[in-house]
Write a protein that holds these residues in place. Sequence first.
Motif, PDB file in Angstrom:
ATOM      1  N   GLU A 164      -8.610 -57.962  -9.927  1.00  0.00           N
ATOM      2  CA  GLU A 164      -9.608 -56.892 -10.058  1.00  0.00           C
ATOM      3  C   GLU A 164      -9.387 -56.002 -11.277  1.00  0.00           C
ATOM      4  O   GLU A 164     -10.295 -55.282 -11.694  1.00  0.00           O
TER       5      GLU A 164
ATOM      6  N   MET B  52      -9.108 -57.088 -14.221  1.00  0.00           N
ATOM      7  CA  MET B  52      -9.738 -57.727 -15.371  1.00  0.00           C
ATOM      8  C   MET B  52     -11.161 -57.191 -15.560  1.00  0.00           C
ATOM      9  O   MET B  52     -11.776 -56.691 -14.622  1.00  0.00           O
ATOM     10  N   SER B  53     -11.690 -57.331 -16.765  1.00  0.00           N
ATOM     11  CA  SER B  53     -13.026 -56.807 -17.078  1.00  0.00           C
ATOM     12  C   SER B  53     -14.138 -57.787 -16.693  1.00  0.00           C
ATOM     13  O   SER B  53     -15.304 -57.541 -16.976  1.00  0.00           O
ATOM     14  N   TYR B  54     -13.789 -58.881 -16.052  1.00  0.00           N
ATOM     15  CA  TYR B  54     -14.749 -59.896 -15.621  1.00  0.00           C
ATOM     16  C   TYR B  54     -14.367 -60.319 -14.207  1.00  0.00           C
ATOM     17  O   TYR B  54     -13.269 -60.025 -13.730  1.00  0.00           O
TER      18      TYR B  54
ATOM     19  N   GLU C  85     -18.081 -64.888 -13.669  1.00  0.00           N
ATOM     20  CA  GLU C  85     -17.928 -65.071 -15.123  1.00  0.00           C
ATOM     21  C   GLU C  85     -16.835 -66.098 -15.418  1.00  0.00           C
ATOM     22  O   GLU C  85     -16.982 -66.925 -16.321  1.00  0.00           O
TER      23      GLU C  85
END
Length: 151
Positions: free
Chosen positions: A116, A118-120, A124
């Motif tokens: 969680e 991460m930016s994706y 994605e």
Amino acid sequence: MSGRTEAAVVIVAPMDLVWDMTNDLESWPELFTEYAKVEILGHEGETVRFRLTMHPDENGSVHAWVSERTPDPKSRTVRARRVESHAFDYMNIFWSYEERHGGVEMRWVQEFHVNEAMSYGDEEMAAHLRKNTAIQMAHIKQRIEEAAGRR
């Protein structure tokens, strides 16, 4: 929530050649376009622990992680998982090999959950994995079929 991808390719080559080439970890930098280096860290029974290092990305960053891989020659399957997951809470990969009309179908099932932080997210990552898997499978197919032609 978690992510899952599944992909397959038929490689026109004998089963033993497909099995041997795809399970020779030290040759993966030639078999895959994305790996720069494979370092074998140890063996426990049939399980191999290894570090994969990728080629630098477009920003010059080099990513590496430790995985474990357990081949089962009798069932022609392999179970693999990332031990150092970084971007993933988990990443498991199941490989299967089946004889098909003049070749071998190699199938990968990837099950994962993106961390969680991460930016994706999983969707994605699944899209990225589907795109990259197609590239890698095509390259593997080409390399193994070239080797089969030299036999």
